[in-house]
Every structure is written in C-alpha cells, then in structure tokens.
Design a protein around this motif. Structure first.
Motif, PDB file in Angstrom:
ATOM      1  N   ALA A 160       0.830  -1.207   0.000  1.00 10.06           N
ATOM      2  CA  ALA A 160       0.000   0.000   0.000  1.00 10.06           C
ATOM      3  C   ALA A 160       0.866   1.260   0.000  1.00 10.06           C
ATOM      4  O   ALA A 160       0.560   2.236   0.686  1.00 10.06           O
ATOM      5  CB  ALA A 160      -0.958  -0.006   1.199  1.00 10.06           C
ATOM      6  N   GLY A 161       1.977   1.212  -0.748  1.00  9.71           N
ATOM      7  CA  GLY A 161       2.847   2.378  -0.883  1.00  9.71           C
ATOM      8  C   GLY A 161       3.870   2.546   0.223  1.00  9.71           C
ATOM      9  O   GLY A 161       4.681   3.471   0.182  1.00  9.71           O
ATOM     10  N   LYS A 162       3.863   1.652   1.235  1.00  9.64           N
ATOM     11  CA  LYS A 162       4.802   1.763   2.351  1.00  9.64           C
ATOM     12  C   LYS A 162       5.853   0.663   2.283  1.00  9.64           C
ATOM     13  O   LYS A 162       5.544  -0.491   2.004  1.00  9.64           O
ATOM     14  CB  LYS A 162       4.051   1.680   3.687  1.00  9.64           C
ATOM     15  CG  LYS A 162       3.100   2.846   3.935  1.00  9.64           C
ATOM     16  CD  LYS A 162       2.446   2.725   5.304  1.00  9.64           C
ATOM     17  CE  LYS A 162       1.524   3.907   5.582  1.00  9.64           C
ATOM     18  NZ  LYS A 162       0.877   3.806   6.915  1.00  9.64           N
ATOM     19  N   ASP A 163       7.119   1.046   2.541  1.00  7.75           N
ATOM     20  CA  ASP A 163       8.206   0.065   2.547  1.00  7.75           C
ATOM     21  C   ASP A 163       8.058  -0.858   3.753  1.00  7.75           C
ATOM     22  O   ASP A 163       7.879  -0.401   4.888  1.00  7.75           O
ATOM     23  CB  ASP A 163       9.562   0.770   2.607  1.00  7.75           C
ATOM     24  CG  ASP A 163       9.894   1.482   1.302  1.00  7.75           C
ATOM     25  OD1 ASP A 163       9.471   0.984   0.244  1.00  7.75           O
ATOM     26  OD2 ASP A 163      10.570   2.525   1.349  1.00  7.75           O
ATOM     27  N   VAL A 164       8.130  -2.148   3.500  1.00  5.48           N
ATOM     28  CA  VAL A 164       7.994  -3.143   4.562  1.00  5.48           C
ATOM     29  C   VAL A 164       9.108  -4.175   4.422  1.00  5.48           C
ATOM     30  O   VAL A 164       9.320  -4.732   3.339  1.00  5.48           O
ATOM     31  CB  VAL A 164       6.626  -3.856   4.491  1.00  5.48           C
ATOM     32  CG1 VAL A 164       6.554  -4.957   5.550  1.00  5.48           C
ATOM     33  CG2 VAL A 164       5.485  -2.866   4.665  1.00  5.48           C
ATOM     34  N   LYS A 165       9.811  -4.412   5.527  1.00  4.19           N
ATOM     35  CA  LYS A 165      10.790  -5.498   5.579  1.00  4.19           C
ATOM     36  C   LYS A 165      10.288  -6.508   6.601  1.00  4.19           C
ATOM     37  O   LYS A 165      10.000  -6.156   7.738  1.00  4.19           O
ATOM     38  CB  LYS A 165      12.167  -4.974   5.979  1.00  4.19           C
ATOM     39  CG  LYS A 165      12.831  -4.087   4.919  1.00  4.19           C
ATOM     40  CD  LYS A 165      14.229  -3.675   5.335  1.00  4.19           C
ATOM     41  CE  LYS A 165      14.874  -2.742   4.328  1.00  4.19           C
ATOM     42  NZ  LYS A 165      15.152  -3.415   3.056  1.00  4.19           N
ATOM     43  N   ALA A 166      10.142  -7.740   6.169  1.00  2.00           N
ATOM     44  CA  ALA A 166       9.585  -8.762   7.053  1.00  2.00           C
ATOM     45  C   ALA A 166      10.247 -10.106   6.770  1.00  2.00           C
ATOM     46  O   ALA A 166      11.052 -10.242   5.842  1.00  2.00           O
ATOM     47  CB  ALA A 166       8.076  -8.853   6.857  1.00  2.00           C
ATOM     48  N   LYS A 167       9.911 -11.088   7.589  1.00  2.03           N
ATOM     49  CA  LYS A 167      10.427 -12.436   7.406  1.00  2.03           C
ATOM     50  C   LYS A 167       9.259 -13.418   7.322  1.00  2.03           C
ATOM     51  O   LYS A 167       8.214 -13.202   7.939  1.00  2.03           O
ATOM     52  CB  LYS A 167      11.348 -12.834   8.565  1.00  2.03           C
ATOM     53  CG  LYS A 167      12.628 -12.010   8.643  1.00  2.03           C
ATOM     54  CD  LYS A 167      13.566 -12.565   9.695  1.00  2.03           C
ATOM     55  CE  LYS A 167      14.777 -11.673   9.895  1.00  2.03           C
ATOM     56  NZ  LYS A 167      15.517 -11.370   8.691  1.00  2.03           N
ATOM     57  N   ASP A 168       9.455 -14.465   6.554  1.00  4.26           N
ATOM     58  CA  ASP A 168       8.450 -15.502   6.414  1.00  4.26           C
ATOM     59  C   ASP A 168       9.127 -16.845   6.618  1.00  4.26           C
ATOM     60  O   ASP A 168      10.298 -17.013   6.260  1.00  4.26           O
ATOM     61  CB  ASP A 168       7.813 -15.428   5.024  1.00  4.26           C
ATOM     62  CG  ASP A 168       6.573 -16.311   4.901  1.00  4.26           C
ATOM     63  OD1 ASP A 168       5.948 -16.579   5.950  1.00  4.26           O
ATOM     64  OD2 ASP A 168       6.233 -16.722   3.775  1.00  4.26           O
ATOM     65  N   VAL A 169       8.435 -17.787   7.227  1.00  5.68           N
ATOM     66  CA  VAL A 169       8.972 -19.136   7.422  1.00  5.68           C
ATOM     67  C   VAL A 169       8.145 -20.112   6.598  1.00  5.68           C
ATOM     68  O   VAL A 169       6.915 -20.156   6.728  1.00  5.68           O
ATOM     69  CB  VAL A 169       8.935 -19.551   8.911  1.00  5.68           C
ATOM     70  CG1 VAL A 169       9.408 -20.997   9.070  1.00  5.68           C
ATOM     71  CG2 VAL A 169       9.809 -18.628   9.749  1.00  5.68           C
TER      72      VAL A 169
END
Length: 279
Positions: free
Chosen positions: A72-81
């Motif tokens: 939605a236009g926002k930078d997101v850094k995440a992790k997935d398993v």
C-alpha cells in the motif's frame, strides 16, 4: 582405477545433492514471489533466503525468507517461514507425535548487534557465553524466569553475560505498554537494576495486566520507586521509539512469545540450556 571410480561416484552424488538443494532454494523464492505478487497492493522489491535448515524429517528443509516489499505504498521489511521437500511447499508443518509446530526449529541466529552493552543486566560483558532474553514484565512465567536467570548469570559472571530486550505482549497485557516505558525512563534516571526490581515488585496490588489507564500505572511506579515521573515523560516519542526498537529486534529474531531466550546466538526452546554454562 577402482579408487578413481569411487571418487567419481562420490563427486557425482555430492554434485547431484547440491544441484537438488539449489533447485529447492530456487523453487522457494519463486513460490514466494508468485504468492505475494497476487496481491495488487504489494510491490516486490526483493525476496531472498535468510536461512535454510535441514529438518529431522528426511528430505525436508525449513526456510527463513527475507521480504523487502512495498505494501500500500509503504516500505515493509519482514520475514516468512516456509517448508519444502522439493515437491511441496508449506507455510506450516507439525510433528505428528508431539503436535509441535516445526516453526519452533526455524529461528535465525543472533548477530553481534544484540550484544549491546546498554542491554546488559547481569553477568559480565567480557564473558564468553552470551544470553539474550526477550521478555514482558507482566508475563507470569517471565516474573520467575528473568530473576532466576539473572541470579545465575551473576553467580557465574566470569563466563555468562545476560542481555535484556523489552517485548511487551500488549494484546494480553496492555499495562505492559506503560510499565515497559517506565522501565526505560527509570534506567535513564539511574535506577540500578531497574529491570530486576520491576520483576520483583508486586504490581497486582496497584493494577491488573489489562489496565489501560496510564496514570494509574504511572502512580504505582512512582510510589514503588519513589520517583516523580510525569505523563509527559511517559508519552515521550524518544522513549516509545526505544521500546519499539527492542520489539523490532525481537521480531527480526522471530520472537512470538515470552520469555524467549537465545544462548550464544541460538534459540533455546527448552529455556534451560543456560544452566549448562558456567559449570
């Protein structure tokens, strides 16, 4: 001649295994890209494998995948398993006998940034063994666990260092929001061993874990520690940012509950491996 053939066969087997593993890795990344690209609000910047671990279940691997996306236009850094055997990819696996989620086995190892001297609460920073605990001061199990592990670290300070990170479970203990920030403020004001003193205090006589009235929690803290902290100090953006940074560090390490402990960088599901140190 036989030796040459044997070496050739071994080399072939190793090469085949490496190729198969690389193929699984590639499939995992492609799967994640395909999954997230189906959401029109997501723009994929980069997807990469952070960690790969072979599971006790033959042929299966667990992956931690780093996601660098725009949502939605926002930078997101995440992790997935996720898990894969090369033929099937699954977001979850359970052990049939124990019923335990295998996600418990897939945790990243902590980097040196977690051994921040400002987070040391027991033991010695020069010790060879390093413990990192993520905790909520109103978590019932944490109330006993954190003082116990700190006591052990101080008894073996030549070989153990204990680092503490705030990880309030706000959906369960809303009062931890204010109490955690007060711990940060108290430390800045020079209250020695503030973390351990907060754990030993009897907060039940002042407020319940679900309390949301900040002033009530603030009044209790000021009474117990004979301080004069104000609501303005409690609502400071600087203090909130410091707690948020701790939470972010926990999320990066895939912390989901408390207490969560890492021993020399590795997640300890048993929470008791520290007792093997300093012997």
């Amino acid at each position: 001649m036989k030796l040459i053939k044997r070496v050739s066969i071994i080399s072939f087997v190793i090469t085949t295994a490496v190729f198969a593993n690389n193929s699984i890795d590639k499939s995992v990344i492609e799967f994640e890209k395909s999954r997230f690209s189906k959401n029109e609000r997501v723009e994929i910047k980069n997807i990469s494998i952070n960690m790969k671990k072979e599971l006790p279940q033959k042929g299966w691997y667990g992956y931690i995948v780093d996601l660098d996306i725009k949502f939605a236009g926002k930078d997101v850094k995440a992790k997935d398993v996720i898990f894969s055997d090369g033929n099937v990819i699954s977001p979850e696996l359970f052990d049939v006998k124990s019923g335990d989620s295998l996600k418990e086995l897939i945790r990243p190892n902590l980097s040196s940034k977690y051994y921040d001297s400002s987070k040391l609460i027991a033991g010695s920073s020069s010790a060879k063994n390093r413990l990192v605990v993520f905790s909520d001061p109103l978590c019932p199990f944490c109330m006993d666990y954190v003082p116990d592990i700190a006591k052990y670290a101080n008894e073996h300070k030549d070989s153990i260092a204990l680092y503490y990170y705030h990880f309030p479970l706000l959906r369960i203990h809303p009062a931890s929001n204010a109490l955690t920030k007060l711990m940060v403020i108290g430390k800045k004001k020079g209250i020695k061993d503030i973390e351990l003193k907060v754990y030993k205090a009897d907060w039940d006589i002042y407020f319940e874990p679900k309390e949301t009235n900040q002033k009530k929690i603030l009044d209790a803290f000021n009474k117990v520690f004979e301080t004069k902290i104000t609501l303005e100090e409690l609502d400071s953006k600087e203090i909130s940012a410091e707690v948020a940074q701790d939470i972010s560090m926990g999320e990066e390490a895939l912390v989901q509950g408390t207490p969560t402990i890492f021993v020399n960088g590795e997640y300890d599901k048993s929470k008791l491996k520290y007792q093997e140190l300093g012997m």
